[in-house]
Design an enzyme around this catalytic site. Sequence first.
Site, PDB file in Angstrom:
ATOM      1  N   GLU A  45       0.822  -1.212   0.000  1.00 27.12           N
ATOM      2  CA  GLU A  45       0.000   0.000   0.000  1.00 27.12           C
ATOM      3  C   GLU A  45       0.856   1.261   0.000  1.00 27.12           C
ATOM      4  O   GLU A  45       0.529   2.232  -0.665  1.00 27.12           O
ATOM      5  CB  GLU A  45      -0.963   0.009   1.203  1.00 27.12           C
ATOM      6  CG  GLU A  45      -2.051  -1.030   1.122  1.00 27.12           C
ATOM      7  CD  GLU A  45      -2.932  -0.879  -0.122  1.00 27.12           C
ATOM      8  OE1 GLU A  45      -3.023   0.227  -0.672  1.00 27.12           O
ATOM      9  OE2 GLU A  45      -3.524  -1.889  -0.547  1.00 27.12           O
ATOM     10  N   TYR A 128      -7.053   5.388   4.837  1.00 26.76           N
ATOM     11  CA  TYR A 128      -7.083   4.425   3.734  1.00 26.76           C
ATOM     12  C   TYR A 128      -6.146   3.235   3.996  1.00 26.76           C
ATOM     13  O   TYR A 128      -6.556   2.068   3.893  1.00 26.76           O
ATOM     14  CB  TYR A 128      -6.692   5.116   2.407  1.00 26.76           C
ATOM     15  CG  TYR A 128      -6.365   4.095   1.358  1.00 26.76           C
ATOM     16  CD1 TYR A 128      -7.378   3.427   0.688  1.00 26.76           C
ATOM     17  CD2 TYR A 128      -5.036   3.735   1.093  1.00 26.76           C
ATOM     18  CE1 TYR A 128      -7.090   2.431  -0.230  1.00 26.76           C
ATOM     19  CE2 TYR A 128      -4.742   2.748   0.183  1.00 26.76           C
ATOM     20  CZ  TYR A 128      -5.775   2.100  -0.471  1.00 26.76           C
ATOM     21  OH  TYR A 128      -5.481   1.103  -1.361  1.00 26.76           O
ATOM     22  N   ASP A 146     -10.106   4.797  -1.431  1.00 26.84           N
ATOM     23  CA  ASP A 146      -9.155   5.559  -2.244  1.00 26.84           C
ATOM     24  C   ASP A 146      -9.942   6.251  -3.359  1.00 26.84           C
ATOM     25  O   ASP A 146     -11.168   6.183  -3.412  1.00 26.84           O
ATOM     26  CB  ASP A 146      -8.042   4.646  -2.782  1.00 26.84           C
ATOM     27  CG  ASP A 146      -8.542   3.722  -3.881  1.00 26.84           C
ATOM     28  OD1 ASP A 146      -9.777   3.573  -4.029  1.00 26.84           O
ATOM     29  OD2 ASP A 146      -7.709   3.167  -4.602  1.00 26.84           O
TER      30      ASP A 146
END
Length: 337
Positions: A45, A128, A146
Amino acid sequence: MILSTSNLKTHFFEAKILDFYRKAGREHLPWRREGMTAYEVWVSEVMLQQTQVSRVIDYYGRFLKRFPTVRDLAEATWEEFLPYYAGLGYYRRGRNMIEAAKRVVAGHGGEFPRDKKLLMQLPGVGDYTASAILSFAYGDDHLAWDTNLKRVVGRFFFGSKKALDVPGSEAVFEQGFTSSKKDLNAALMDFGSAVCTGRPKCNICPLQKHCRYFLQEGAQEKAAGGRGDSSDKKTNWKDAQVFLFLHENHRRYYSACPDRFEMFVLPPAYNSREGIKTYFKERYGLDLAVRPPHQKMPVEDVPTLFVNAQVLLGEPKFPAFSREAVREFLRGKGWSR
Ligand code: SF4
């Protein structure tokens, strides 16, 4: 704006999105394996923030080979870390990674906490990323909002990708969806990058029958704010000069002038990311991390890119000024940042 929708429509949406994922999802991506650890999810991520998937794939494998666990990363120096990260850009993210790894080891016994609030206390981990870790690694019930998710959901239910910019509106959908959030996250991310893209491919979309954006021909999104500035089309940015703001973690800004703050001005031949790096490497022996231009505008009729760059390696010999001095300088020029 009141955000509500019918169960029937939500059900249709989930079924179609998951069906798309079964048929065309990117299950082959290395970070979509079953049994991913929280550390492995977190690394993917962080790397994927602002960087294209195709570019991250290579880095990801090499990085995990060198730093297979959070403990390995926590022990790394910046110099050891950098060869496995250089090229991904956004170097503050890199520094945050090492710091976050240290904190996971020191404060959580080497395990990423299964708690959103605790995760968000780690440097570089926002809502997120915390949701992505909880959903992909622990299978918990969190959607990772997102831009892809917001765009698809916003368009389908409300006719505009901006609809979910209303603070807290995502929470409405967290409750409304009944499928596994892990599957929905993966499916929506893939759908948003393949079908409901910036310029949506509605003609091939399985959702169009009930999609508000499609039924309104995008009118609401256009009304909420069109694309770009028309002056953009007339200006030849290929010939732009660069106003470069060189800094150290945004704390010290280096000046091109000995007694007051001045940005560095680079001629058009150096107005690419590589050009800027070459310019500083050859003249001053410095390695820089260069951000994309944060502003483009003509200055005295000369097209100008405003760029931030950070010193990665090397000792700058320039005078340094505080962030406030730079703000003062910009205010004096009438340039906003
Ligand atoms: S019909 Fe168009 S806008 Fe609606 S979800 Fe599909 S691609 Fe996106």
